[in-house]
Design an enzyme around this catalytic site. Sequence first.
Site, mmCIF file in Angstrom:
data_model
loop_
_atom_site.group_PDB
_atom_site.id
_atom_site.type_symbol
_atom_site.label_atom_id
_atom_site.label_comp_id
_atom_site.label_asym_id
_atom_site.label_seq_id
_atom_site.Cartn_x
_atom_site.Cartn_y
_atom_site.Cartn_z
ATOM 1 N N ASP A 56 0.810 -1.228 0.000
ATOM 2 C CA ASP A 56 0.000 0.000 0.000
ATOM 3 C C ASP A 56 0.842 1.275 0.000
ATOM 4 O O ASP A 56 0.311 2.363 0.248
ATOM 5 C CB ASP A 56 -0.928 -0.002 1.222
ATOM 6 C CG ASP A 56 -2.058 -1.013 1.061
ATOM 7 O OD1 ASP A 56 -2.846 -0.857 0.119
ATOM 8 O OD2 ASP A 56 -2.124 -1.963 1.856
ATOM 9 N N CYS A 82 -4.806 10.438 -1.307
ATOM 10 C CA CYS A 82 -3.893 9.424 -0.719
ATOM 11 C C CYS A 82 -2.543 9.353 -1.398
ATOM 12 O O CYS A 82 -1.586 8.870 -0.806
ATOM 13 C CB CYS A 82 -4.440 8.015 -0.818
ATOM 14 S SG CYS A 82 -6.146 7.827 -0.984
ATOM 15 N N HIS A 125 -11.773 5.887 5.450
ATOM 16 C CA HIS A 125 -11.205 7.083 6.072
ATOM 17 C C HIS A 125 -12.197 8.244 6.033
ATOM 18 O O HIS A 125 -13.075 8.291 5.161
ATOM 19 C CB HIS A 125 -9.959 7.530 5.285
ATOM 20 C CG HIS A 125 -8.770 6.640 5.444
ATOM 21 N ND1 HIS A 125 -8.038 6.187 4.371
ATOM 22 C CD2 HIS A 125 -8.167 6.139 6.546
ATOM 23 C CE1 HIS A 125 -7.027 5.437 4.809
ATOM 24 N NE2 HIS A 125 -7.089 5.391 6.129
ATOM 25 N N GLU A 136 -0.132 9.539 1.683
ATOM 26 C CA GLU A 136 -0.872 10.451 2.575
ATOM 27 C C GLU A 136 -1.033 9.898 3.988
ATOM 28 O O GLU A 136 -1.075 10.651 4.962
ATOM 29 C CB GLU A 136 -2.272 10.701 2.001
ATOM 30 C CG GLU A 136 -3.184 11.440 2.957
ATOM 31 C CD GLU A 136 -4.595 11.604 2.442
ATOM 32 O OE1 GLU A 136 -5.234 10.604 2.076
ATOM 33 O OE2 GLU A 136 -5.053 12.745 2.403
ATOM 34 N N ARG A 140 1.550 -1.549 7.171
ATOM 35 C CA ARG A 140 1.931 -0.260 6.597
ATOM 36 C C ARG A 140 2.942 0.509 7.463
ATOM 37 O O ARG A 140 3.425 1.566 7.061
ATOM 38 C CB ARG A 140 0.671 0.586 6.353
ATOM 39 C CG ARG A 140 -0.326 -0.116 5.425
ATOM 40 C CD ARG A 140 -1.271 0.853 4.779
ATOM 41 N NE ARG A 140 -0.542 1.880 4.067
ATOM 42 C CZ ARG A 140 -1.092 2.972 3.566
ATOM 43 N NH1 ARG A 140 -2.391 3.163 3.691
ATOM 44 N NH2 ARG A 140 -0.377 3.868 2.933
#
Length: 252
Positions: free
Chosen positions: A59, A245, A159, A64, A84
């Site tokens: 990812d 993002c 989000h 962001e 992540r």
Amino acid sequence: MIALTRSVPRSITRCELTHVERAPIDWSRADRQHAAYEQVLRGLGCTVQKLPTLEQHPDSVFVEDTALVFDECAVITRPGAESRRGEIESVVDVLRDHRPLRFIEAPGTLDGGDVLCIGTDVYVGLSTRSTEDAAQQLALALAPFGYAVSTVTVRDALHLKSLASALPDGRILIDSARVDAGVFDADAIEICGNERAGANVLVIGDTVVCPGAAPRTRDRLEREGYRTAVVDASELAKAEGALTCCSLLLRD
Ligand code: CIR
């Protein structure tokens, strides 16, 4: 304006997914769309600075989520998905040359996609990725600079910024079917119909960059007097990513 970006790793096919069914991702197409995104940013006056590609982090194109950049400091997040967390190191390496750094510490977790700034009002989405503890840490880090941090519960989306985005004039673009406009101290413009992807737009100067998947919402913004641009991010959307993002913006 500097835009930090990171290329799409081939491993994106193994990305995290929360609200989206897994569908095959065509890496070449995702990579082309990402390159076109960077080109739009350059066209709007940004200097695109590439972070190293991270194949081991599927990812990692979604930079962001790893940091929040304010004029006064940058806050390095602690991403909610464990897969992540290793993305932040190379972001720290670059941002330390531009801003004093603050860090979100365990047990708090925070994804940048959950942080919506409207002037000095900072809204933190409490989601599967971002916690109250992290919101409190952020409030403490930003208090000396006069920012007010409040929280918004996020359901039905990864989000907060999947549901609402700041526009250049202090208004917000919002999907009010999924988040109550009343929680924001700002006038709101509604996305069109069921163009759910349309609520995430990227603002560069006075231009609102819209996803190709939301043409009617883009038209609505044009009719409201905003200058817009468009990027096709359909392949990245299969990884539950959107426009904000894919970059970290910093005024130099
Ligand atoms: C994830 O689940 O973390 C990625 N597949 C998508 C992250 C999108 N980031 C964002 O909206 N800020």
